[in-house]
Design a protein around this motif. Sequence first.
Motif, PDB file in Angstrom:
ATOM      1  N   ARG A  97      16.455 -13.802 107.439  1.00 43.90           N
ATOM      2  CA  ARG A  97      17.870 -14.097 107.215  1.00 43.90           C
ATOM      3  C   ARG A  97      18.073 -15.078 106.061  1.00 43.90           C
ATOM      4  N   ASP A  98      17.063 -15.878 105.761  1.00 47.10           N
ATOM      5  CA  ASP A  98      17.160 -16.806 104.645  1.00 47.10           C
ATOM      6  C   ASP A  98      16.400 -16.277 103.435  1.00 47.10           C
ATOM      7  N   GLY A  99      16.171 -14.970 103.392  1.00 42.99           N
ATOM      8  CA  GLY A  99      15.368 -14.388 102.323  1.00 42.99           C
ATOM      9  C   GLY A  99      16.114 -14.300 101.013  1.00 42.99           C
ATOM     10  N   ARG A 100      15.363 -14.107  99.943  1.00 42.44           N
ATOM     11  CA  ARG A 100      15.952 -13.926  98.622  1.00 42.44           C
ATOM     12  C   ARG A 100      15.587 -12.567  98.039  1.00 42.44           C
ATOM     13  N   THR A 101      14.550 -11.937  98.584  1.00 41.12           N
ATOM     14  CA  THR A 101      14.111 -10.654  98.063  1.00 41.12           C
ATOM     15  C   THR A 101      13.754  -9.714  99.203  1.00 41.12           C
ATOM     16  N   ILE A 102      13.697  -8.428  98.884  1.00 42.34           N
ATOM     17  CA  ILE A 102      13.135  -7.414  99.770  1.00 42.34           C
ATOM     18  C   ILE A 102      12.080  -6.664  98.974  1.00 42.34           C
ATOM     19  N   ALA A 103      11.221  -5.915  99.666  1.00 43.40           N
ATOM     20  CA  ALA A 103      10.177  -5.164  98.972  1.00 43.40           C
ATOM     21  C   ALA A 103      10.103  -3.747  99.532  1.00 43.40           C
ATOM     22  N   ILE A 104       9.933  -2.800  98.635  1.00 46.67           N
ATOM     23  CA  ILE A 104       9.604  -1.425  99.020  1.00 46.67           C
ATOM     24  C   ILE A 104       8.237  -1.118  98.426  1.00 46.67           C
ATOM     25  N   THR A 105       7.479  -0.275  99.095  1.00 49.37           N
ATOM     26  CA  THR A 105       6.163   0.099  98.581  1.00 49.37           C
ATOM     27  C   THR A 105       6.165   1.601  98.353  1.00 49.37           C
ATOM     28  N   VAL A 106       5.815   1.998  97.149  1.00 45.49           N
ATOM     29  CA  VAL A 106       6.004   3.372  96.680  1.00 45.49           C
ATOM     30  C   VAL A 106       4.671   3.940  96.210  1.00 45.49           C
ATOM     31  N   ARG A 107       4.405   5.181  96.611  1.00 45.49           N
ATOM     32  CA  ARG A 107       3.259   5.913  96.057  1.00 45.49           C
ATOM     33  C   ARG A 107       3.781   6.938  95.057  1.00 45.49           C
ATOM     34  N   ALA A 108       3.206   6.957  93.875  1.00 41.94           N
ATOM     35  CA  ALA A 108       3.612   7.914  92.842  1.00 41.94           C
ATOM     36  C   ALA A 108       3.108   9.305  93.221  1.00 41.94           C
ATOM     37  N   MET A 109       4.041  10.232  93.453  1.00 41.82           N
ATOM     38  CA  MET A 109       3.693  11.590  93.824  1.00 41.82           C
ATOM     39  C   MET A 109       3.775  12.486  92.594  1.00 41.82           C
ATOM     40  N   PRO A 110       2.878  13.478  92.477  1.00 40.19           N
ATOM     41  CA  PRO A 110       2.887  14.351  91.296  1.00 40.19           C
ATOM     42  C   PRO A 110       4.236  15.015  91.063  1.00 40.19           C
ATOM     43  N   GLU A 111       4.923  15.387  92.154  1.00 39.95           N
ATOM     44  CA  GLU A 111       6.209  16.063  92.019  1.00 39.95           C
ATOM     45  C   GLU A 111       7.372  15.083  92.091  1.00 39.95           C
TER      46      GLU A 111
END
Length: 357
Positions: A97-111
């Motif tokens: 609740r006191d955060g300043r950022t969020i993170a997503i983790t992404v894998r690069a897919m060929p398509e």
Amino acid sequence: MAVIDRLSWARTAGARLTTPLHPDDYLSLVNPLWTARELRGRIERVVPETEDAATVVIRPGWGWRYDHKPGQYVGIGVQVGGKFHWRSYSVSSPPKRDGRTIAITVRAMPEGFLSQHLVGGLEPGTIVRLALPAGEFVLPDPPPARMLMLVGGSGITPVMSMLRTLDRRGTMPDVVVHYSSTTAERMIFRDEIRELADRHEGLTLHRLHTDDDGMLDLADLDTIVPDWRERETWACGPAPMLDAVEGHWERAGLEACLHLERFTVQRDGDGGEGGTLHFQNSGKEIEVDGATTVLEAGEQAGVGMPYGCRVGICHTCTLTLVSGTVRDLRTGDEHDDSNDRVQTCVTVPVGDCTLAI
């Protein structure tokens, strides 16, 4: 007067003084994250996880609330070549609740055009559009006493948010994580999960490298996790894996104990014929081909279309069909009754159509 009420009053008053421009137009010149028209975020950094995966750290702007549930996803829109491309990704960071950022983790897919851009072509400082967190694949509060996580590939991302949350709270129950990946090198978060398992007595980690060991045979669960029938289970990964898990739990009569997260919906239906889309309330219209979804067409026409997952799961994009015919890309089924509720992210026009928005 509440802070939000004061801001709303100031915007209303400012709008009268700055017509035809809106105060947000001036605020966004000072700081592009200061706007109430849409949710925005700024890319803070891109952290490599494996050769083809990265964690994207985002600082959301005005209007964001750091209260997502562990396991939910967010929509992100990135402008590439003058056009916004949208996709939904699980939030891998725990809610604060006191955060300043969020993170997503992404894998690069060929398509995957956008996934490749996020992993390899996104510069810190880039302004992106955001959609609020959504999804039902979440960690309950309080969590069940015994949990099983069946994970394949990048399916680890929502589970990682859950594990990080349990670790931060110091409330790790009896959790078994079975993590399948083609090789050890492609295992996202492999070091962190191992450290969590070393630190928490209740967390057990099983790793499977499918290039060498083959796919998980669900019959082996009786040996790997003998009490799997007594555990509440979360499964996330490639569609064939989830189909197998779903069938296995149904045959055991345990579907009520299973939570699935699918990143994509299989589109087995054909496209439409295209036509003119009319948006009744806004008075806008656009000519589209049979491969452009109603959602994409509305956005191209400048209509404020509702959306969530953009893959046909969450139903946030649903609108009322006033007239005409649309085709569901998943099934090929057509909807042509007035007042039908249609999911715009997975339907395409079959001739001219009118929607209530």
